[in-house]
Design an enzyme around this catalytic site. Structure first.
Site, PDB file in Angstrom:
ATOM      1  N   PHE A 124      47.857  23.495  25.518  1.00  0.00           N
ATOM      2  CA  PHE A 124      49.284  23.782  25.582  1.00  0.00           C
ATOM      3  C   PHE A 124      50.052  22.758  26.396  1.00  0.00           C
ATOM      4  CE2 PHE A 124      48.239  25.480  29.711  1.00  0.00           C
ATOM      5  CZ  PHE A 124      49.427  25.572  30.434  1.00  0.00           C
ATOM      6  N   LYS A 125      49.367  22.045  27.271  1.00  0.00           N
ATOM      7  CA  LYS A 125      50.060  21.048  28.087  1.00  0.00           C
ATOM      8  C   LYS A 125      50.677  19.936  27.229  1.00  0.00           C
ATOM      9  CE  LYS A 125      48.757  23.093  31.900  1.00  0.00           C
ATOM     10  NZ  LYS A 125      47.911  22.536  32.924  1.00  0.00           N
ATOM     11  N   ASP A 126      50.144  19.742  26.017  1.00  0.00           N
ATOM     12  CA  ASP A 126      50.698  18.708  25.138  1.00  0.00           C
ATOM     13  C   ASP A 126      52.159  18.975  24.794  1.00  0.00           C
ATOM     14  OD1 ASP A 126      48.342  17.186  24.874  1.00  0.00           O
ATOM     15  OD2 ASP A 126      47.598  18.470  23.273  1.00  0.00           O
TER      16      ASP A 126
END
Length: 463
Positions: free
Chosen positions: A111-113
């Site tokens: 999800f950090k992308d």
């Protein structure tokens, strides 16, 4: 839009200066001077927007005219063109009343992308436009590092150093960082925990002279751009459900350790998103769940778990929530954070705890419950959860009676945490992008977990 510090001594900061500053120069965290409001009519108008179109509208609320709209549109399009799903963050039904929002379709399967592809492109844009020197320094519990490196590797005018806790991230997380051989990337494996790395980064940024001399920029969620980018997918999840005729308020169950992802949901709610409950899911490092239940914020003994990206004791975004909990009173926040620095604990009065409990529900998921949840959903629903998502789903199941329609945030592809998946006897195929990592050489240096050691290595890297 202007930005101010939670500690009151920095104000009137524009968006670009805010992202370059990262940690506020007074040691606080930057927040918008006012939270823009989104009406029900606007939500209806947004219902048919693509993810990229929605992101453009929300970013515009926080950026204003600092970045021309067409240039901002190009930044957004470039950032999400790398995602493998046309919806960027699609919502899938698990069972009646519970959906999962898949946030792992970016280049590093985490999800950090969603935030870091945008922030990486934003830094590159600023470097080109202003001639700024961009030296990024960050700490990771696993996913931030790979996403940040992927966002800026090979980009002219940018260098990045990432600290990760040696031996305390999954093998895939480690390989995603350390197999990168670009000259502008430095990986440091520290002899300590993520909390040690996070403390070092915050203290280096708090040394304003060092920060400015070496042009340090933040990639961790202390950077307000990270939070703003994450608010988008809360709106997008609600709008996807609204298209299906589920337009009532929605609850979100969020696996969290650093309080950034769930704070983005809290910010979305304050903007006007119809949110019923924010369910805070932790693992056995349960400082945040304990705070929601007891009103006491106090780190405990570090525990290694099957969901290592949540193995965090000190949540760096917690201060932003305190700012709003105390009515945007910077002096109260300063006093509380000084108390935490001196005594290692924050205790809030009962009337404040009542507010916290109106904002959040919480559940600390034990290791076995995490594994049982993975096994159950794989058997009963044919859906494989990664261990962090399993914590969010377990918390949603536990608190479903009070939450109604709920979306659990799926924060990573299960292939990133095969060590945990194998514990329940499940063998999974690896995407080619991940399986290929095991054949590559690694580029990483071991380092003591001390300010002095890290600062000395940064000086050598940046000069």
């Amino acid at each position: 839009m202007e930005y101010i510090s939670t500690r009151g001594k920095v104000s009137g900061v524009g968006f670009i200066d805010a992202i370059l500053m990262g940690l506020a120069d007074d040691g606080g965290l930057l927040v918008p001077a006012r939270i823009p409001q989104v009406s029900a009519d606007t939500l209806k108008q947004w219902q048919e927007l693509s993810y990229q179109e929605l992101a453009l509208e929300i970013f515009t609320l926080y950026i204003g005219e600092e970045i021309p709209r067409e240039e901002l549109r190009q930044l957004v399009d470039d950032s999400y063109s790398t995602f493998r799903d046309a919806d960027v963050t699609p919502v899938r039904k698990l069972h009646e009343g519970l959906d999962v929002m898949e946030l792992f379709h970016g280049p590093t399967f985490a999800f950090k992308d969603v935030a870091l592809q945008f922030l990486g492109n934003l830094y590159s844009y600023v470097a080109r436009k202003t001639g700024s020197t961009i030296h990024i320094v960050g700490a990771t519990s696993g996913d931030t590092g790979a996403s940040a490196i992927e966002g800026v590797r090979g980009k002219e005018g940018i260098r990045i150093c990432i600290l990760h806790p040696h031996g305390k991230v999954s093998k895939v997380q480690e390989l995603q960082m350390t197999t990168v051989d670009d000259a502008n990337v430095l990986n440091l494996a520290i002899d300590g925990t993520f909390d040690d790395g996070q403390r070092i980064i915050k203290e280096l940024f708090a040394d304003v002279q060092f920060k400015h001399r070496y042009h340090l920029r933040a990639i961790n969620s202390i950077n307000i751009a990270r939070i703003l980018a994450q608010t988008v997918y809360y709106f997008y999840a609600y709008l996807q459900l609204a298209r299906r005729g589920q337009a009532a308020a929605v609850s979100f169950s969020v696996p969290t350790g650093n309080f950034g992802d769930i704070f983005a949901g809290y910010l979305a709610k304050r903007m006007g998103l119809p949110v019923n409950r924010l369910i805070l899911a932790t693992n056995e490092n349960n400082i945040l769940a304990h705070f929601v239940s007891e009103g006491v914020y106090q780190p405990g003994e570090f525990r290694g778990t099957y969901s290592p990206s949540m193995d965090i004791q000190v949540a760096s975004n917690f201060e932003r929530y305190l700012f709003y909990l105390y009515g945007e009173d910077a002096s109260s926040v300063t006093e509380l954070m000084e108390q935490f620095k001196q005594n290692g604990t924050i205790t809030i009065p009962q009337e404040k705890l009542a507010v916290v409990q109106s904002d959040f529900s919480a559940h600390a998921v034990l290791n076995q419950e995490c594994l049982d949840t993975i096994a159950h959903y794989h058997k009963e629903n044919g859906y494989l959860l990664d261990p962090h998502t399993a914590c969010g789903v377990a918390a949603a199941d536990r608190l479903a009676s009070e939450s109604g329609a709920t979306v659990a945030l799926s924060t990573a592809h299960p292939a990133k945490f095969d060590e945990s998946i194998r514990l329940v006897g499940i063998e999974q195929p690896f995407p080619s992008q991940i399986s290929g990592l095991f054949e590559q050489s690694q580029h990483v240096e071991l380092s003591p977990a001390s300010n002095e050691a890290i600062a000395a290595r940064l000086v050598k890297f940046f000069e």
